[in-house]
Design a protein around this motif. Sequence first.
Motif, PDB file in Angstrom:
ATOM      1  N   ALA A  76     -80.679 -89.163 -54.693  1.00  0.00           N
ATOM      2  CA  ALA A  76     -81.315 -89.563 -53.436  1.00  0.00           C
ATOM      3  C   ALA A  76     -80.789 -88.670 -52.332  1.00  0.00           C
ATOM      4  O   ALA A  76     -79.738 -88.058 -52.456  1.00  0.00           O
ATOM      5  N   PRO A  77     -81.515 -88.595 -51.189  1.00  0.00           N
ATOM      6  CA  PRO A  77     -81.108 -87.671 -50.132  1.00  0.00           C
ATOM      7  C   PRO A  77     -79.795 -88.010 -49.456  1.00  0.00           C
ATOM      8  O   PRO A  77     -79.196 -87.173 -48.829  1.00  0.00           O
ATOM      9  N   ALA A  78     -79.312 -89.255 -49.552  1.00  0.00           N
ATOM     10  CA  ALA A  78     -78.127 -89.653 -48.803  1.00  0.00           C
ATOM     11  C   ALA A  78     -76.937 -88.731 -49.004  1.00  0.00           C
ATOM     12  O   ALA A  78     -76.219 -88.431 -48.061  1.00  0.00           O
ATOM     13  N   PRO A  79     -76.671 -88.210 -50.245  1.00  0.00           N
ATOM     14  CA  PRO A  79     -75.513 -87.335 -50.424  1.00  0.00           C
ATOM     15  C   PRO A  79     -75.593 -86.014 -49.658  1.00  0.00           C
ATOM     16  O   PRO A  79     -74.679 -85.217 -49.729  1.00  0.00           O
ATOM     17  N   GLN A  80     -76.704 -85.754 -48.923  1.00  0.00           N
ATOM     18  CA  GLN A  80     -76.762 -84.552 -48.104  1.00  0.00           C
ATOM     19  C   GLN A  80     -75.841 -84.651 -46.895  1.00  0.00           C
ATOM     20  O   GLN A  80     -75.638 -83.682 -46.190  1.00  0.00           O
ATOM     21  N   LEU A  81     -75.282 -85.855 -46.636  1.00  0.00           N
ATOM     22  CA  LEU A  81     -74.230 -85.942 -45.648  1.00  0.00           C
ATOM     23  C   LEU A  81     -73.098 -85.010 -46.074  1.00  0.00           C
ATOM     24  O   LEU A  81     -72.917 -84.732 -47.262  1.00  0.00           O
ATOM     25  N   ILE A  82     -72.358 -84.522 -45.118  1.00  0.00           N
ATOM     26  CA  ILE A  82     -71.282 -83.588 -45.431  1.00  0.00           C
ATOM     27  C   ILE A  82     -70.316 -84.230 -46.424  1.00  0.00           C
ATOM     28  O   ILE A  82     -69.813 -85.332 -46.197  1.00  0.00           O
ATOM     29  N   GLY A 119     -84.501 -60.172 -50.002  1.00  0.00           N
ATOM     30  CA  GLY A 119     -85.058 -61.161 -50.910  1.00  0.00           C
ATOM     31  C   GLY A 119     -85.309 -62.513 -50.288  1.00  0.00           C
ATOM     32  O   GLY A 119     -85.829 -63.417 -50.952  1.00  0.00           O
ATOM     33  N   PHE A 120     -84.973 -62.660 -49.010  1.00  0.00           N
ATOM     34  CA  PHE A 120     -85.181 -63.924 -48.303  1.00  0.00           C
ATOM     35  C   PHE A 120     -85.851 -63.656 -46.955  1.00  0.00           C
ATOM     36  O   PHE A 120     -85.645 -62.593 -46.352  1.00  0.00           O
ATOM     37  N   THR A 121     -86.629 -64.603 -46.483  1.00  0.00           N
ATOM     38  CA  THR A 121     -87.124 -64.572 -45.117  1.00  0.00           C
ATOM     39  C   THR A 121     -86.185 -65.412 -44.259  1.00  0.00           C
ATOM     40  O   THR A 121     -85.622 -66.395 -44.720  1.00  0.00           O
ATOM     41  N   GLY A 122     -86.025 -65.024 -43.010  1.00  0.00           N
ATOM     42  CA  GLY A 122     -85.097 -65.705 -42.133  1.00  0.00           C
ATOM     43  C   GLY A 122     -84.215 -64.663 -41.445  1.00  0.00           C
ATOM     44  O   GLY A 122     -84.418 -63.460 -41.614  1.00  0.00           O
ATOM     45  N   PRO A 123     -83.270 -65.112 -40.649  1.00  0.00           N
ATOM     46  CA  PRO A 123     -82.865 -66.510 -40.497  1.00  0.00           C
ATOM     47  C   PRO A 123     -83.742 -67.290 -39.525  1.00  0.00           C
ATOM     48  O   PRO A 123     -84.314 -66.729 -38.596  1.00  0.00           O
ATOM     49  N   THR A 124     -83.828 -68.607 -39.738  1.00  0.00           N
ATOM     50  CA  THR A 124     -84.484 -69.538 -38.827  1.00  0.00           C
ATOM     51  C   THR A 124     -83.410 -70.404 -38.195  1.00  0.00           C
ATOM     52  O   THR A 124     -82.631 -71.054 -38.916  1.00  0.00           O
ATOM     53  N   ALA A 125     -83.332 -70.401 -36.880  1.00  0.00           N
ATOM     54  CA  ALA A 125     -82.311 -71.186 -36.185  1.00  0.00           C
ATOM     55  C   ALA A 125     -82.614 -72.675 -36.315  1.00  0.00           C
ATOM     56  O   ALA A 125     -83.766 -73.109 -36.197  1.00  0.00           O
ATOM     57  N   LEU A 126     -81.565 -73.460 -36.531  1.00  0.00           N
ATOM     58  CA  LEU A 126     -81.698 -74.903 -36.684  1.00  0.00           C
ATOM     59  C   LEU A 126     -80.809 -75.620 -35.674  1.00  0.00           C
ATOM     60  O   LEU A 126     -79.760 -75.110 -35.291  1.00  0.00           O
ATOM     61  N   GLY A 127     -81.221 -76.809 -35.284  1.00  0.00           N
ATOM     62  CA  GLY A 127     -80.445 -77.604 -34.336  1.00  0.00           C
ATOM     63  C   GLY A 127     -79.398 -78.479 -34.981  1.00  0.00           C
ATOM     64  O   GLY A 127     -78.718 -79.257 -34.313  1.00  0.00           O
ATOM     65  N   GLY A 128     -79.214 -78.367 -36.272  1.00  0.00           N
ATOM     66  CA  GLY A 128     -78.230 -79.138 -37.025  1.00  0.00           C
ATOM     67  C   GLY A 128     -78.344 -78.731 -38.480  1.00  0.00           C
ATOM     68  O   GLY A 128     -78.979 -77.721 -38.808  1.00  0.00           O
ATOM     69  N   ALA A 129     -77.772 -79.523 -39.370  1.00  0.00           N
ATOM     70  CA  ALA A 129     -77.902 -79.266 -40.800  1.00  0.00           C
ATOM     71  C   ALA A 129     -79.121 -80.008 -41.345  1.00  0.00           C
ATOM     72  O   ALA A 129     -79.478 -81.083 -40.862  1.00  0.00           O
ATOM     73  N   ILE A 130     -79.764 -79.434 -42.362  1.00  0.00           N
ATOM     74  CA  ILE A 130     -80.942 -80.052 -42.971  1.00  0.00           C
ATOM     75  C   ILE A 130     -80.551 -81.366 -43.649  1.00  0.00           C
ATOM     76  O   ILE A 130     -79.543 -81.459 -44.350  1.00  0.00           O
ATOM     77  N   ASN A 131     -81.351 -82.395 -43.418  1.00  0.00           N
ATOM     78  CA  ASN A 131     -81.208 -83.679 -44.106  1.00  0.00           C
ATOM     79  C   ASN A 131     -82.608 -84.062 -44.584  1.00  0.00           C
ATOM     80  O   ASN A 131     -83.342 -84.772 -43.903  1.00  0.00           O
TER      81      ASN A 131
END
Length: 324
Positions: free
Chosen positions: A7-13, A205-217
């Motif tokens: 489940a997504p919850a473990p995406q917490l640090i 081999g990658f597109t980016g970087p894309t700036a983010l306002g936090g970590a992906i959850n």
Amino acid sequence: MAAAAPAPAPQLIDLAGVDAAPNPIFVSAPFDVASDTPHKKRGLTLMKRDGDCAPQPAGSGTVPSPDTPAAFKSSADLQALAENAPTPDGYSQAFVNKDGSLSASKYMGLHTLTSFDTLDCASLCDQADGCEAFNLYIERDPSVDPNTSDCPNPPSVTNYKCTLWGAPVVAEQATNRGQWRAAFEIVITGSNGCNKANPPASIDGFTGPTALGGAINAPLDNGKNTYLGYKYLPFSQSQGYDAAACATACHAQTGYNSRHPNADGSYAICSFFNAYVLSQNAIPQGLYCSLYSKTWAPSYATNRGQYRGSDRYTVSRSYSYTLA
């Protein structure tokens, strides 16, 4: 490498995983030498107007005694907040403890904070598309809306103001020193300015970087978990902020999955990663790489840190890359 979670919850640090990794290595420069080479191993202005004596929002800061503009501007306690505030990771200090807020180009908004928190102000800048700098300062404001005849000089409140800017700033722009409202003088102290660091380099081999306002959850994708785990790299003399290290981890995860396929022979390909700096109590600790089998938009970058007891963990220099 942490295993994929159901489940997504473990995406917490994963602070337990961070604890299990080697401690970051901090190197200090020597004293009493002329030079040293470390070993490779080692604004906006409001017009005057007459108010209606309506109560104004309560401030969060201490009001100096006596309650005068001069006492506010000379308050050692207020100035110490600015002088002792950390410079957030991913930013450089433009000025410290000035007596004016910015008057500059590309104004992007104002936020009132509950404390003199440079990390919160930086996080707001990270969340604002195009933000390149911020100004955090302490402002003396009236407790009621001043009126020339009925409440010309009311008691003050102390506010912490965070403004965001779309262009770099310099100390010479901190010239907005306040204004008069009837007989009440608004003044500024403890004004700090910071500029955002340049984004990381592109990666083959990658597109980016894309700036983010936090970590992906990321949420589940039609019931499927796209989170593949993470790689945490403590900072040292040989490991700095290098998003390419996360690309290597992404490829390695795909390789591992291909060698351990599902029963039907399929396996998840790492096609997207989020690289960011994890800091503990404002001190950068390491590079955190979150790996995914699907690209997620910046709107899902909602994890801006967390607390464990009194320790504060924050996210900075967060960028994403997608497999080309």
